[in-house]
Design a protein around this motif. Structure first.
Motif, short mmCIF file in Angstrom:
data_model
loop_
_atom_site.label_atom_id
_atom_site.label_comp_id
_atom_site.label_asym_id
_atom_site.label_seq_id
_atom_site.Cartn_x
_atom_site.Cartn_y
_atom_site.Cartn_z
N GLY A 89 0.87 -1.36 -0.05
CA GLY A 89 -0.04 0.02 0.13
C GLY A 89 0.84 1.35 -0.13
O GLY A 89 0.44 2.22 -0.72
N PHE A 90 1.83 1.19 0.82
CA PHE A 90 2.94 2.54 0.85
C PHE A 90 3.38 2.57 -0.68
O PHE A 90 3.34 3.92 -1.04
CB PHE A 90 3.98 1.81 1.86
N GLY A 91 3.86 1.66 -1.11
CA GLY A 91 4.46 1.76 -2.67
C GLY A 91 3.30 2.27 -3.57
O GLY A 91 3.64 3.37 -4.43
N ASN A 92 1.95 1.80 -3.68
CA ASN A 92 0.98 2.33 -4.40
C ASN A 92 0.71 3.98 -4.05
O ASN A 92 0.62 4.69 -4.89
CB ASN A 92 -0.28 1.66 -4.11
N ALA A 97 -0.23 8.95 -4.72
CA ALA A 97 -0.83 9.97 -3.78
C ALA A 97 -2.42 10.18 -3.96
O ALA A 97 -2.75 11.35 -3.75
CB ALA A 97 -0.09 10.97 -4.04
N SER A 98 -2.85 9.03 -4.04
CA SER A 98 -4.57 9.07 -4.02
C SER A 98 -5.20 8.01 -3.18
O SER A 98 -4.90 6.70 -3.35
CB SER A 98 -4.85 8.95 -5.71
N ARG A 99 -6.04 8.52 -2.38
CA ARG A 99 -6.82 7.46 -1.29
C ARG A 99 -7.62 6.51 -2.24
O ARG A 99 -7.68 5.45 -1.73
CB ARG A 99 -7.61 8.29 -0.53
N ASP A 100 -8.31 7.16 -3.28
CA ASP A 100 -9.19 6.34 -3.97
C ASP A 100 -8.38 5.32 -4.81
O ASP A 100 -9.03 4.10 -4.99
CB ASP A 100 -10.09 7.26 -5.06
N ASP A 104 -8.81 1.02 -4.20
CA ASP A 104 -8.98 0.12 -5.33
C ASP A 104 -7.90 -0.90 -5.31
O ASP A 104 -8.33 -2.18 -5.39
CB ASP A 104 -9.11 0.91 -6.67
N PHE A 105 -6.85 -0.50 -5.15
CA PHE A 105 -5.73 -1.34 -5.07
C PHE A 105 -5.76 -2.40 -3.71
O PHE A 105 -5.87 -3.62 -4.18
CB PHE A 105 -4.38 -0.67 -4.98
#
Length: 133
Positions: A89-92, A97-100, A104-105
């Motif tokens: 999640g950190f990498g995503n 830089a989007s919570r949305d 989804d990820f």
């Protein structure tokens, strides 16, 4: 280093970085990446190897259909999964830089670990367990 907390922070950061090489050594195969971490990382630091591999896999291939980092985390030992998913999640979030997009990820992760992915941190995070939104 005599301070055990600092020593864990240093070792965790080192293993996190090694994760970048693990994904190459495993030829981008989640099961082989897990096996490589199991072979080379001590059990107490293995979570950082998994987490680094997941994070760098996301950074190298940020396409949202890339679920290989999440597959890697699903193959880790139960106690190492929270940190692995948190680093994915950190990498995503580093990429988008989007919570949305992060939500989804992370929805593609094992349900009981999705919150770690969204939080981008785990109780054993070598960064001290803090992430700014």
């Amino acid at each position: 280093e005599s301070d055990s907390k600092k020593k864990r922070i240093y070792a965790g950061g080192c293993y996190d970085s090694v994760g970048n090489n693990v994904i190459e050594m495993s030829n981008f195969d989640p099961q082989k990446a897990v096996a490589t971490c199991q072979e080379y990382a001590s059990p107490t630091l293995r979570m950082y190897c998994y987490g680094g591999a997941a994070r760098y896999w996301v950074l190298r291939n940020p396409l949202l259909e890339n679920i290989k980092p999440l597959e890697l985390c699903s193959k880790a030992e139960e106690g190492n999964k929270p940190h692995c998913y948190a680093r994915a999640g950190f990498g995503n979030f580093e990429n988008f830089a989007s919570r949305d997009i992060l939500n989804d990820f992370c929805n593609k992760a094992e349900p009981k670990y999705q919150e770690y992915c969204r939080a981008r941190t785990s109780p054993d995070d070598f960064t001290g367990g803090y992430v700014k939104s």
